[in-house]
Design a protein around this motif. Sequence first.
Motif, PDB file in Angstrom:
ATOM      1  N   ILE A 189     -12.301  10.494 -13.571  1.00 66.54           N
ATOM      2  CA  ILE A 189     -13.686  10.735 -12.978  1.00 66.54           C
ATOM      3  C   ILE A 189     -14.170   9.894 -11.817  1.00 66.54           C
ATOM      4  CG2 ILE A 189     -15.999  10.579 -13.608  1.00 66.54           C
ATOM      5  CD1 ILE A 189     -14.918  11.013 -16.604  1.00 66.54           C
ATOM      6  N   ALA A 190     -13.658   8.694 -11.925  1.00 64.93           N
ATOM      7  CA  ALA A 190     -13.704   7.873 -10.573  1.00 64.93           C
ATOM      8  C   ALA A 190     -12.402   7.482  -9.963  1.00 64.93           C
ATOM      9  CB  ALA A 190     -14.678   6.571 -11.025  1.00 64.93           C
ATOM     10  N   PRO A 191     -12.484   7.079  -8.616  1.00 62.86           N
ATOM     11  CA  PRO A 191     -11.114   6.362  -8.254  1.00 62.86           C
ATOM     12  C   PRO A 191     -10.443   5.467  -9.058  1.00 62.86           C
ATOM     13  CG  PRO A 191     -12.643   6.486  -6.585  1.00 62.86           C
ATOM     14  CD  PRO A 191     -13.548   6.837  -7.706  1.00 62.86           C
ATOM     15  N   PRO A 192      -9.223   5.371  -9.180  1.00 62.81           N
ATOM     16  CA  PRO A 192      -8.525   4.519  -9.831  1.00 62.81           C
ATOM     17  C   PRO A 192      -9.022   2.936  -9.372  1.00 62.81           C
ATOM     18  CG  PRO A 192      -6.939   5.271  -8.562  1.00 62.81           C
ATOM     19  CD  PRO A 192      -8.336   5.990  -8.465  1.00 62.81           C
ATOM     20  N   ARG A 193      -9.097   1.936 -10.205  1.00 59.27           N
ATOM     21  CA  ARG A 193      -9.343   0.572 -10.078  1.00 59.27           C
ATOM     22  C   ARG A 193      -7.985  -0.284 -10.562  1.00 59.27           C
ATOM     23  NH1 ARG A 193     -12.787  -1.363  -6.941  1.00 59.27           N
ATOM     24  NH2 ARG A 193     -13.439  -2.959  -8.359  1.00 59.27           N
ATOM     25  N   HIS A 221      -8.292   0.967  -2.461  1.00 60.45           N
ATOM     26  CA  HIS A 221      -8.588   2.021  -1.669  1.00 60.45           C
ATOM     27  C   HIS A 221      -7.212   3.168  -1.547  1.00 60.45           C
ATOM     28  CE1 HIS A 221     -10.241   3.518   2.068  1.00 60.45           C
ATOM     29  NE2 HIS A 221      -9.123   3.373   2.701  1.00 60.45           N
ATOM     30  N   ALA A 222      -6.192   2.580  -1.604  1.00 57.79           N
ATOM     31  CA  ALA A 222      -4.989   3.478  -1.613  1.00 57.79           C
ATOM     32  C   ALA A 222      -5.238   4.363  -2.850  1.00 57.79           C
ATOM     33  CB  ALA A 222      -3.826   2.699  -1.548  1.00 57.79           C
ATOM     34  N   GLY A 223      -5.446   4.254  -3.918  1.00 60.31           N
ATOM     35  CA  GLY A 223      -5.510   4.907  -5.098  1.00 60.31           C
ATOM     36  C   GLY A 223      -6.523   6.084  -5.135  1.00 60.31           C
ATOM     37  N   ALA A 224      -7.767   5.522  -4.488  1.00 58.30           N
ATOM     38  CA  ALA A 224      -8.814   6.559  -4.191  1.00 58.30           C
ATOM     39  C   ALA A 224      -8.568   7.547  -3.131  1.00 58.30           C
ATOM     40  CB  ALA A 224     -10.112   5.726  -3.864  1.00 58.30           C
ATOM     41  N   LEU A 225      -7.801   6.991  -2.052  1.00 56.31           N
ATOM     42  CA  LEU A 225      -7.469   8.063  -1.094  1.00 56.31           C
ATOM     43  C   LEU A 225      -6.441   9.002  -1.712  1.00 56.31           C
ATOM     44  CD1 LEU A 225      -7.309   5.985   2.149  1.00 56.31           C
ATOM     45  CD2 LEU A 225      -8.705   7.981   1.730  1.00 56.31           C
ATOM     46  N   ALA A 226      -5.337   8.515  -2.369  1.00 56.79           N
ATOM     47  CA  ALA A 226      -4.520   9.267  -3.042  1.00 56.79           C
ATOM     48  C   ALA A 226      -4.986  10.285  -4.073  1.00 56.79           C
ATOM     49  CB  ALA A 226      -3.316   8.306  -3.339  1.00 56.79           C
ATOM     50  N   LEU A 227      -5.810   9.819  -5.067  1.00 55.44           N
ATOM     51  CA  LEU A 227      -6.132  10.621  -6.085  1.00 55.44           C
ATOM     52  C   LEU A 227      -7.491  11.239  -6.229  1.00 55.44           C
ATOM     53  CD1 LEU A 227      -4.707   8.337  -8.638  1.00 55.44           C
ATOM     54  CD2 LEU A 227      -3.468  10.229  -7.650  1.00 55.44           C
ATOM     55  N   VAL A 235       0.992  -1.199  -0.217  1.00 52.71           N
ATOM     56  CA  VAL A 235       0.080   0.003   0.016  1.00 52.71           C
ATOM     57  C   VAL A 235       0.887   1.259   0.083  1.00 52.71           C
ATOM     58  CG1 VAL A 235      -1.508   1.351   1.175  1.00 52.71           C
ATOM     59  CG2 VAL A 235      -2.033  -1.054   1.126  1.00 52.71           C
ATOM     60  N   ALA A 236       1.973   1.336   0.751  1.00 49.83           N
ATOM     61  CA  ALA A 236       2.771   2.460   0.732  1.00 49.83           C
ATOM     62  C   ALA A 236       3.646   2.578  -0.673  1.00 49.83           C
ATOM     63  CB  ALA A 236       4.016   2.358   2.031  1.00 49.83           C
ATOM     64  N   ALA A 237       3.959   1.449  -1.301  1.00 50.06           N
ATOM     65  CA  ALA A 237       4.825   1.660  -2.258  1.00 50.06           C
ATOM     66  C   ALA A 237       3.653   2.442  -3.509  1.00 50.06           C
ATOM     67  CB  ALA A 237       5.124   0.438  -2.764  1.00 50.06           C
ATOM     68  N   PHE A 238       2.569   1.508  -3.523  1.00 47.08           N
ATOM     69  CA  PHE A 238       1.363   2.029  -4.390  1.00 47.08           C
ATOM     70  C   PHE A 238       1.127   3.629  -4.314  1.00 47.08           C
ATOM     71  CE2 PHE A 238      -2.839   2.077  -6.111  1.00 47.08           C
ATOM     72  CZ  PHE A 238      -2.903   1.593  -7.453  1.00 47.08           C
ATOM     73  N   ALA A 239       1.015   3.865  -3.076  1.00 52.62           N
ATOM     74  CA  ALA A 239       0.679   5.307  -2.812  1.00 52.62           C
ATOM     75  C   ALA A 239       1.859   6.213  -3.325  1.00 52.62           C
ATOM     76  CB  ALA A 239       0.480   5.558  -1.265  1.00 52.62           C
ATOM     77  N   ALA A 240       3.082   5.896  -3.055  1.00 54.27           N
ATOM     78  CA  ALA A 240       4.162   6.403  -3.282  1.00 54.27           C
ATOM     79  C   ALA A 240       4.398   6.584  -5.189  1.00 54.27           C
ATOM     80  CB  ALA A 240       5.491   5.903  -3.061  1.00 54.27           C
ATOM     81  N   PHE A 241       3.890   5.511  -5.515  1.00 53.24           N
ATOM     82  CA  PHE A 241       4.188   5.691  -7.068  1.00 53.24           C
ATOM     83  C   PHE A 241       3.177   6.590  -7.556  1.00 53.24           C
ATOM     84  CE2 PHE A 241       5.275   1.075  -6.452  1.00 53.24           C
ATOM     85  CZ  PHE A 241       7.031   1.559  -6.357  1.00 53.24           C
ATOM     86  N   LEU A 242       1.778   6.652  -6.986  1.00 55.40           N
ATOM     87  CA  LEU A 242       0.744   7.519  -7.399  1.00 55.40           C
ATOM     88  C   LEU A 242       1.225   9.154  -7.140  1.00 55.40           C
ATOM     89  CD1 LEU A 242      -2.180   5.545  -6.130  1.00 55.40           C
ATOM     90  CD2 LEU A 242      -1.704   6.006  -8.470  1.00 55.40           C
ATOM     91  N   GLN A 243       1.855   9.300  -6.047  1.00 54.89           N
ATOM     92  CA  GLN A 243       2.209  10.683  -5.545  1.00 54.89           C
ATOM     93  C   GLN A 243       3.299  10.945  -6.172  1.00 54.89           C
ATOM     94  OE1 GLN A 243       5.341  10.763  -4.027  1.00 54.89           O
ATOM     95  NE2 GLN A 243       5.185  12.383  -2.597  1.00 54.89           N
ATOM     96  N   GLY A 244       4.292  10.333  -6.943  1.00 53.06           N
ATOM     97  CA  GLY A 244       5.115  11.020  -7.822  1.00 53.06           C
ATOM     98  C   GLY A 244       6.455  11.403  -7.396  1.00 53.06           C
ATOM     99  N   ASP A 245       7.017  11.429  -6.293  1.00 53.64           N
ATOM    100  CA  ASP A 245       8.382  11.761  -5.711  1.00 53.64           C
ATOM    101  C   ASP A 245       9.281  10.546  -5.832  1.00 53.64           C
ATOM    102  OD1 ASP A 245       9.978  14.159  -4.297  1.00 53.64           O
ATOM    103  OD2 ASP A 245      10.608  12.148  -3.500  1.00 53.64           O
ATOM    104  N   LEU A 246      10.158  10.916  -6.634  1.00 50.56           N
ATOM    105  CA  LEU A 246      11.110   9.759  -6.951  1.00 50.56           C
ATOM    106  C   LEU A 246      11.858   9.157  -5.760  1.00 50.56           C
ATOM    107  CD1 LEU A 246      12.729  11.066 -10.363  1.00 50.56           C
ATOM    108  CD2 LEU A 246      10.862   9.315 -10.025  1.00 50.56           C
ATOM    109  N   ALA A 247      12.292  10.036  -4.796  1.00 54.25           N
ATOM    110  CA  ALA A 247      13.041   9.485  -3.726  1.00 54.25           C
ATOM    111  C   ALA A 247      12.115   8.716  -2.899  1.00 54.25           C
ATOM    112  CB  ALA A 247      13.708  10.819  -2.804  1.00 54.25           C
ATOM    113  N   VAL A 248      11.005   9.183  -2.479  1.00 52.97           N
ATOM    114  CA  VAL A 248       9.916   8.477  -1.708  1.00 52.97           C
ATOM    115  C   VAL A 248       9.524   6.986  -2.576  1.00 52.97           C
ATOM    116  CG1 VAL A 248       7.494   8.525  -1.177  1.00 52.97           C
ATOM    117  CG2 VAL A 248       8.938  10.531  -0.987  1.00 52.97           C
ATOM    118  N   GLN A 249       9.222   7.103  -3.966  1.00 50.15           N
ATOM    119  CA  GLN A 249       8.945   5.790  -4.686  1.00 50.15           C
ATOM    120  C   GLN A 249      10.212   5.017  -4.530  1.00 50.15           C
ATOM    121  OE1 GLN A 249       8.433   7.061  -8.759  1.00 50.15           O
ATOM    122  NE2 GLN A 249       6.832   7.962  -8.500  1.00 50.15           N
TER     123      GLN A 249
END
Length: 193
Positions: free
Chosen positions: A108-112, A131-137, A59-73
């Motif tokens: 338009i909708a949360p990513p699935r 769930h992580a994708g919906a929360l992040a985006l 979940v953390a990795a998925f959220a990091a990839f969505l968020q976009g910062d390379l160091a965090v990813q």
Amino acid sequence: MPNPDQTLIEQLALAAAGPRAVEFLAARPEVLWSAEIAYQALLAPAHPGPVSLAERHAVAAFAAFLQGDLAVQSHYRGLLRLTMSDRLADTAYIEAEARRATPLGDRIAPPRLRPMIRETLGPRLSAALDHAGALALRPDLASGDGLRAAGWQDGAAAILSRIVALVAFQGVLIGGLRACLDAVSGDVSERVA
């Protein structure tokens, strides 16, 4: 090699913006240690309880990839690979990258997750990543319905949500710090010119 005397935020700042970033952060030790305590509790607990370490890291990795910062990813990709097979880590990475590549305004909708990815990851982890994708985006459209349908309990859903929030905080802090240092460097170079 990470420095065990530094918090994760300091390590990420060093990777993203260099030694000046760590010096800049030294003025706010309470922020550093609060973030470190949250990180340890959410992503390295002695007793993981209803959310396994692999699930937490995914979940953390998925959220990091969505968020976009390379160091965090990079940090969370490494953490994920410690607890999941390479195939699953690669699957989560590829899927998250596809999400990140889509401009936010087009959603338009949360990513699935795609059916093929859902089959590989299984219903429990797929629901957690949805769930992580919906929360992040699209936090305005996030709900725990998919988690409950996949068998997640409310306490586990709260842990997953906190992980997404922590990763978002880390990304915003590192990105903001990088922008501040770039602005300061720009001011210095303008004054010298």
